[in-house]
Design an enzyme around this catalytic site. Structure first.
Site, PDB file in Angstrom:
ATOM      1  N   CYS A   1       0.875  -1.174   0.000  1.00 11.59           N
ATOM      2  CA  CYS A   1       0.000   0.000   0.000  1.00 11.59           C
ATOM      3  C   CYS A   1       0.913   1.226   0.000  1.00 11.59           C
ATOM      4  CB  CYS A   1      -0.998  -0.023   1.156  1.00 11.59           C
ATOM      5  SG  CYS A   1      -0.321   0.093   2.816  1.00 11.59           S
ATOM      6  N   HIS A  10      14.137 -15.257  11.646  1.00 13.93           N
ATOM      7  CA  HIS A  10      13.724 -15.224  13.054  1.00 13.93           C
ATOM      8  C   HIS A  10      12.227 -15.418  13.255  1.00 13.93           C
ATOM      9  CE1 HIS A  10      17.468 -12.866  14.651  1.00 13.93           C
ATOM     10  NE2 HIS A  10      17.787 -13.690  13.654  1.00 13.93           N
ATOM     11  N   HIS A  40      13.776 -19.344  18.212  1.00 20.04           N
ATOM     12  CA  HIS A  40      12.873 -18.601  17.322  1.00 20.04           C
ATOM     13  C   HIS A  40      11.540 -19.334  17.166  1.00 20.04           C
ATOM     14  CE1 HIS A  40      15.922 -15.724  16.590  1.00 20.04           C
ATOM     15  NE2 HIS A  40      16.731 -16.544  15.953  1.00 20.04           N
TER      16      HIS A  40
HETATM   17  C1  RB5 Z   1      -3.922   5.429   0.886  1.00 19.63           C
HETATM   18  O1  RB5 Z   1      -3.920   6.787   0.694  1.00 19.63           O
HETATM   19  C2  RB5 Z   1      -3.019   5.038   2.056  1.00 19.63           C
HETATM   20  O2  RB5 Z   1      -3.599   5.457   3.252  1.00 19.63           O
HETATM   21  C3  RB5 Z   1      -2.773   3.574   2.079  1.00 19.63           C
HETATM   22  O3  RB5 Z   1      -2.176   3.178   0.880  1.00 19.63           O
HETATM   23  C4  RB5 Z   1      -1.842   3.056   3.163  1.00 19.63           C
HETATM   24  O4  RB5 Z   1      -0.669   3.815   3.208  1.00 19.63           O
HETATM   25  C5  RB5 Z   1      -2.449   2.864   4.483  1.00 19.63           C
HETATM   26  O5  RB5 Z   1      -1.790   2.445   5.440  1.00 19.63           O
END
Ligand code: RB5
Length: 145
Positions: A64, A97, A133
């Site tokens: 993300c 780990h 671990h």
């Molecule tokens: C999207 O704008 C952003 O919030 C998402 O990609 C991410 O970084 C969330 O944790």
């Protein structure tokens, strides 16, 4: 089989990672998102996490903007150990780990070259199998605060 997923923030890097996996001859299943249009990351993180937790895929990669949202969502699924890595040391160490089974990355945090190095280290490094671990991983699994 590698499960891969992202939100709009990770869409472009996911395309690059999938091409890299293909060049390496590694099969992957893309759980979306399938366009750069804004979307909500939890559903994609959950889909990848269930594919890994159910054994359909050996490992997962989630991307993300920061990597934080997808890692938080992934770690809610029992059996998932998602590691947010933006450096090579962490990618190797979390395999050795923590036996991490999902790699989370933030496309707004690192460049493509480093991201691919991290992917390779994550996929190629085995769990150390050292007792201390393994014990710590069991302790994580047993805890239900
Ligand atoms: C999207 O704008 C952003 O919030 C998402 O990609 C991410 O970084 C969330 O944790």
């Amino acid at each position: 089989m590698i499960a891969i997923g992202c939100d709009h923030g990770g869409y472009q890097l996911k395309q690059v990672v999938m091409e890299h996996l293909k060049e390496r001859g590694l099969a992957c299943r893309d759980f979306g998102t399938y366009s750069p249009d804004p979307c909500d990351y939890p559903g994609y993180a959950r889909a990848v996490s269930h594919a890994v937790a159910d054994g359909e895929c050996e490992k997962g990669i989630l991307i993300c903007g920061t990597g934080i949202g997808v890692s938080i969502a992934a770690n809610k699924v029992p059996g998932i150990r998602a590691a947010l890595c933006h450096d090579c040391f962490s990618a190797q160490a979390t395999r050795e780990h923590n036996d991490a089974n999902i790699l989370a990355m933030g496309a707004r945090v690192i460049g493509e070259g480093l991201a691919l190095k991290i992917v390779d280290l994550f996929l190629d490094t085995p769990f150390s199998n050292q007792e201390r671990h393994a014990r710590r991983i069991r302790l994580i699994e047993e805890s239900d605060d």
